[in-house]
Design a protein around this motif. Structure first.
Motif, short mmCIF file in Angstrom:
data_model
loop_
_atom_site.label_atom_id
_atom_site.label_comp_id
_atom_site.label_asym_id
_atom_site.label_seq_id
_atom_site.Cartn_x
_atom_site.Cartn_y
_atom_site.Cartn_z
N VAL A 120 0.39 15.13 8.22
CA VAL A 120 0.00 14.15 7.20
C VAL A 120 -1.48 14.26 6.87
O VAL A 120 -1.89 14.19 5.70
N ARG A 121 -2.29 14.46 7.87
CA ARG A 121 -3.73 14.62 7.62
C ARG A 121 -4.01 15.87 6.80
O ARG A 121 -4.86 15.87 5.92
N ASP A 155 0.86 -1.18 0.00
CA ASP A 155 0.00 0.00 0.00
C ASP A 155 0.90 1.23 0.00
O ASP A 155 1.50 1.56 1.02
N PRO A 156 1.01 1.96 -1.12
CA PRO A 156 1.97 3.07 -1.22
C PRO A 156 1.58 4.30 -0.43
O PRO A 156 2.37 5.24 -0.34
N THR A 157 0.37 4.31 0.15
CA THR A 157 -0.05 5.49 0.92
C THR A 157 -0.12 5.22 2.42
O THR A 157 -0.44 6.13 3.18
N ALA A 158 0.20 4.01 2.84
CA ALA A 158 0.10 3.66 4.26
C ALA A 158 1.36 4.09 5.01
O ALA A 158 2.48 3.86 4.56
N LEU A 159 1.17 4.70 6.18
CA LEU A 159 2.28 5.17 7.00
C LEU A 159 2.16 4.61 8.41
O LEU A 159 1.05 4.52 8.96
N THR A 187 -1.78 13.18 1.39
CA THR A 187 -1.09 12.27 0.46
C THR A 187 -1.04 10.85 0.98
O THR A 187 -1.16 9.89 0.22
N TYR A 188 -0.85 10.70 2.29
CA TYR A 188 -0.74 9.40 2.93
C TYR A 188 -1.86 9.24 3.96
O TYR A 188 -2.57 10.19 4.28
N HIS A 189 -1.95 8.01 4.50
CA HIS A 189 -2.88 7.79 5.62
C HIS A 189 -2.19 6.96 6.70
O HIS A 189 -1.34 6.11 6.40
N TRP A 190 -2.55 7.24 7.92
CA TRP A 190 -1.95 6.55 9.07
C TRP A 190 -2.62 5.21 9.30
O TRP A 190 -3.85 5.09 9.21
#
Length: 225
Positions: free
Chosen positions: A34-35, A14-18, A39-42
């Motif tokens: 980040v929120r 998942d390229p957006t998972a952090l 671009t990404y999601h926690w």
């Protein structure tokens, strides 16, 4: 072990998972960054000092460093270093090394209210907080933090794991070597070098090169008159 019912990506990448390593004050700021950027999601907070099952600003704490291999197996490849490392930059570096050993990459993060000129370069793990400015041809080294309202002018070169505190102002052509720390509201004059591991206190004005490991005291003018 992780909660098998936790909301995690599948083993497909998942390229957006952090994940966030470190859920303290700096980590909370990064959650909000980040929120805001979108671009990404926690998916999780990793912190050896927080109880699994708790939350940091709504992001679940899933355990300490021992859970990193399982997070990787679930398709997470990106991590954020939430350990600010004020006064102890080697601690921040150790977190980066731990994440790298587990296979994680650390993307550069830029708050949407910050501005980075197109000719500037940000290395991995860099964090540029709200209302900061990175000017033409500046280079920000791996894992460095530009806190809120920092100005890094043209042709500056910032080393590895440097911390620029809120409101720090760097004139053009300044070099800040690895692990140096510059305090809130400090001013660094044109074309100077701040040596490796040096510490410039809050509100100081620097008018000459600062040797490695030197402490410039808060509110002072360096060198002393």
């Amino acid at each position: 072990m992780l909660d098998p019912n936790a909301h995690m990506p599948t083993p497909d990448y998942d390229p957006t998972a952090l994940i966030l390593f470190g859920g303290g004050g700096h980590g909370k700021t990064l959650i909000e960054l980040v929120r805001a950027a979108g671009t990404y999601h926690w998916v999780a907070v990793v912190d050896d000092g927080l109880p699994p099952g708790s939350e940091v600003l709504g992001v679940p704490v899933v355990g300490g460093a021992a859970v990193l291999p399982e997070l990787y197996a679930r398709g997470v490849r990106l991590a954020v270093n939430g350990v600010g490392g004020i006064n102890h930059p080697e601690v921040r570096l150790k977190v980066f090394e731990t994440l790298a050993a587990a296979g994680f990459n650390c993307p550069a993060l830029v708050h949407p209210t910050a501005w980075v000129d197109s000719s500037a370069r940000l290395e991995g793990g860099v964090q540029v907080l709200a209302q900061s400015y990175v000017s033409a041809c500046a280079v920000i080294g791996y894992g460095s933090v530009l806190n809120a309202g920092v100005v890094v002018s043209h042709d500056c070169v910032i080393g590895k794991c440097v911390n620029l505190s809120p409101g720090a102002l760097l004139a053009g052509g300044v070099r800040v070597e690895d692990f140096a720390q510059i305090g809130m509201g400090a001013t660094i004059n044109l074309n100077l070098t701040i040596g490796r591991g040096a510490r410039v206190g809050n509100g100081a004005t620097v008018k000459a090169d600062v040797p490695p490991g030197t402490v410039v005291y808060a509110g002072s003018v360096y060198p002393p008159r």
